[in-house]
Design an enzyme around this catalytic site. Structure first.
Site, PDB file in Angstrom:
ATOM      1  CB  VAL A   1     -21.880 -24.863  80.732  1.00 41.00           C
ATOM      2  CG1 VAL A   1     -20.697 -23.905  80.617  1.00 41.00           C
ATOM      3  CG2 VAL A   1     -21.623 -25.878  81.837  1.00 41.00           C
ATOM      4  CG  HIS A   2     -25.706 -20.146  80.145  1.00 41.04           C
ATOM      5  ND1 HIS A   2     -25.896 -18.862  80.605  1.00 41.04           N
ATOM      6  CD2 HIS A   2     -26.295 -20.966  81.062  1.00 41.04           C
ATOM      7  CE1 HIS A   2     -26.578 -18.901  81.741  1.00 41.04           C
ATOM      8  NE2 HIS A   2     -26.834 -20.165  82.041  1.00 41.04           N
ATOM      9  N   GLY A   3     -22.758 -18.471  79.004  1.00 36.96           N
ATOM     10  CA  GLY A   3     -21.941 -17.315  79.372  1.00 36.96           C
ATOM     11  C   GLY A   3     -22.053 -16.904  80.822  1.00 36.96           C
TER      12      GLY A   3
END
Length: 166
Positions: free
Chosen positions: A12-14
């Site tokens: 999970v990241h931008g």
């Protein structure tokens, strides 16, 4: 309903939190990763990227299989992220409701994107022959497999990138 399983080394990241969640509009974001689920600090950092209006869970692969096959999440729109193609295959083989697998970039915590010994199957997405074999087994189960970094970029279907391994 499981909308999509995405392979992304960063989990999970931008890009996942904004772009993919914005496109899929899930109620639930599941991170299925043994290392993250067994490390409270890693779980906490992943949850810092949690988008608003989405429930997020960080589960081991075994717990993900148990929960995703149970009745509690059947009515939810679920988006799953895993860190590796092998983890995607493990979930697909045990969760018949997973019908779409998106392959994004795999990363190494120290070197960034992993490309050595791999074939570029889509812009910025690479797979080794062993990983391709996993993807073929997933595809052979009737699951849609495609490579795509963001929903705005063109998707490369399994049959198109399979030609690179012939």
């Amino acid at each position: 309903m499981i909308n999509l399983l995405r392979v992304d080394g960063r989990l999970v990241h931008g890009m996942v939190a904004v772009t993919w969640v914005g496109e899929l509009k899930p109620n639930v974001l599941v991170v299925a990763n043994d290392a993250a689920a067994n490390d409270s600090f890693h779980t906490m950092t992943l949850k810092l990227a949690k988008p608003a209006n989405v429930d997020m869970y960080v589960w081991t692969l075994a717990k993900a299989v148990d929960r995703l096959n149970g009745p509690k999440y059947k009515a939810k729109n679920i988006f799953i992220t895993v860190g590796t193609i092998a983890d995607a295959e493990a979930l697909v083989s045990q969760c018949p409701e997973i019908r779409r697998v998106n392959v994004g970039p795999e990363v190494d915590g120290t070197k960034g994107r992993v490309t050595e010994g791999k074939v570029e199957i889509s812009d910025g997405v690479f797979a080794s022959p062993e990983e391709f074999a996993c993807l073929k087994r997933i595809h052979d189960q009737g699951v849609e497999v495609f490579a795509q970094i963001t929903p705005q970029m063109p998707a490369v279907d399994f049959t198109d990138f399979a030609k690179k391994f012939e």
